[in-house]
Scaffold this active site. Structure first.
Site, mmCIF file in Angstrom:
data_model
loop_
_atom_site.group_PDB
_atom_site.id
_atom_site.type_symbol
_atom_site.label_atom_id
_atom_site.label_comp_id
_atom_site.label_asym_id
_atom_site.label_seq_id
_atom_site.Cartn_x
_atom_site.Cartn_y
_atom_site.Cartn_z
ATOM 1 N N LYS A 93 0.728 -1.210 0.036
ATOM 2 C CA LYS A 93 0.178 -0.041 -0.040
ATOM 3 C C LYS A 93 1.037 1.474 -0.144
ATOM 4 O O LYS A 93 0.856 2.028 -0.995
ATOM 5 C CB LYS A 93 -1.007 0.123 1.169
ATOM 6 C CG LYS A 93 -1.610 1.162 1.188
ATOM 7 C CD LYS A 93 -2.784 1.218 2.339
ATOM 8 C CE LYS A 93 -2.083 1.656 3.678
ATOM 9 N NZ LYS A 93 -3.181 1.781 4.707
ATOM 10 N N ASP A 137 -6.392 0.829 0.584
ATOM 11 C CA ASP A 137 -6.675 1.255 1.879
ATOM 12 C C ASP A 137 -8.126 0.687 2.475
ATOM 13 O O ASP A 137 -8.734 0.054 1.630
ATOM 14 C CB ASP A 137 -6.370 2.735 2.229
ATOM 15 C CG ASP A 137 -7.494 3.551 1.631
ATOM 16 O OD1 ASP A 137 -8.413 2.996 0.886
ATOM 17 O OD2 ASP A 137 -7.518 4.581 1.759
#
Length: 241
Positions: A133, A151
């Site tokens: 991420k 996310d």
């Protein structure tokens, strides 16, 4: 504004086309979609993204000016006084772990990458505290390399849109990558994050105020009456948090 999508009967091609229509529609709905973190170079973005874990972007942006002024290079983070760094990071929460990550990142960048943030996913994920991420955020916004940032918002919306049934972020990323054009990976993530913050909330999504409701199999998860739903929509300042 009834539901027009039956995801259970949708072909793979139809799902791909719908995913791309959703990305375009989100662009029209959120033309200002962008990364909320403030940064001036790849190192600053990497640091800010690490600090954003379990912390609002608004708070990170309040903390980073002092951090960036004190530590201007990877070597500076590597040599940081731990107590001083922890003091600066304290408002972001989990400040001891984050200080460990930043010191470790500084050392790794200095020792293995000549002090520069690498522009490859395979290299970024070898840095302390950096997962896919964080790496995709840095690649997409500092290097212009397309990356899907999964996310909590992107994961939630992907499942509500029935673009994936996965909960593991890596698998969600894989499913989205197969549906969305590569050139749109970064901006699609930004748009979904904005939509998640403004309209498609975790507890009570503003379904009746959502411009893409006809493409969403989960329409009705939140209030569908327009006026009631409109009261749930968050403004620009809240979306940046």
């Amino acid at each position: 504004m009834g539901i027009t999508v039956d995801a259970t009967a949708e072909t793979a091609l139809a799902r791909t086309r719908r995913a791309r229509r959703i990305v375009r529609a989100l662009g029209e709905l959120h033309p200002d979609a962008r990364i909320a973190l403030h940064f001036g170079n790849p190192l600053e973005l990497l640091v800010a993204t690490v600090l954003s874990a379990q912390c609002t972007d608004k708070k990170v942006n309040e903390v980073t000016p002092a951090v960036f002024a004190r530590y201007r290079s990877a070597a500076a983070y590597a040599a940081a006084d731990r107590d001083e760094l922890e003091g600066l990071l304290r408002p972001t929460g989990f400040f001891r772990a984050k200080a460990n990550s930043l010191i470790g990142i500084g050392a790794a960048l200095t020792e293995r990458f000549a002090g520069e943030v690498p522009g490859r996913l395979a290299d970024l994920v070898t840095l302390p505290g950096v997962g896919r991420k964080t790496a995709n955020v840095v690649l997409g916004h500092a290097f212009g390399v397309p990356g899907i940032t999964v996310d909590t918002h992107v994961g939630r919306l992907s499942r509500r849109f029935a673009l994936t049934s996965e909960t593991d972020p890596v698998r969600v990323e894989t499913d989205l990558a197969a549906l969305i054009e590569r050139r749109d990976w970064t901006i699609a993530s930004d748009r979904m994050i904005f939509h998640g913050r403004r309209i498609c909330h975790a507890r009570r999504p503003a379904c009746g105020a959502c411009a893409i409701a006809r493409m969403c199999p989960s329409f009705g998860t939140g209030p569908t009456e327009p006026l009631q739903a409109a009261r749930l929509v968050r403004g620009d300042a809240e979306a940046a948090r």
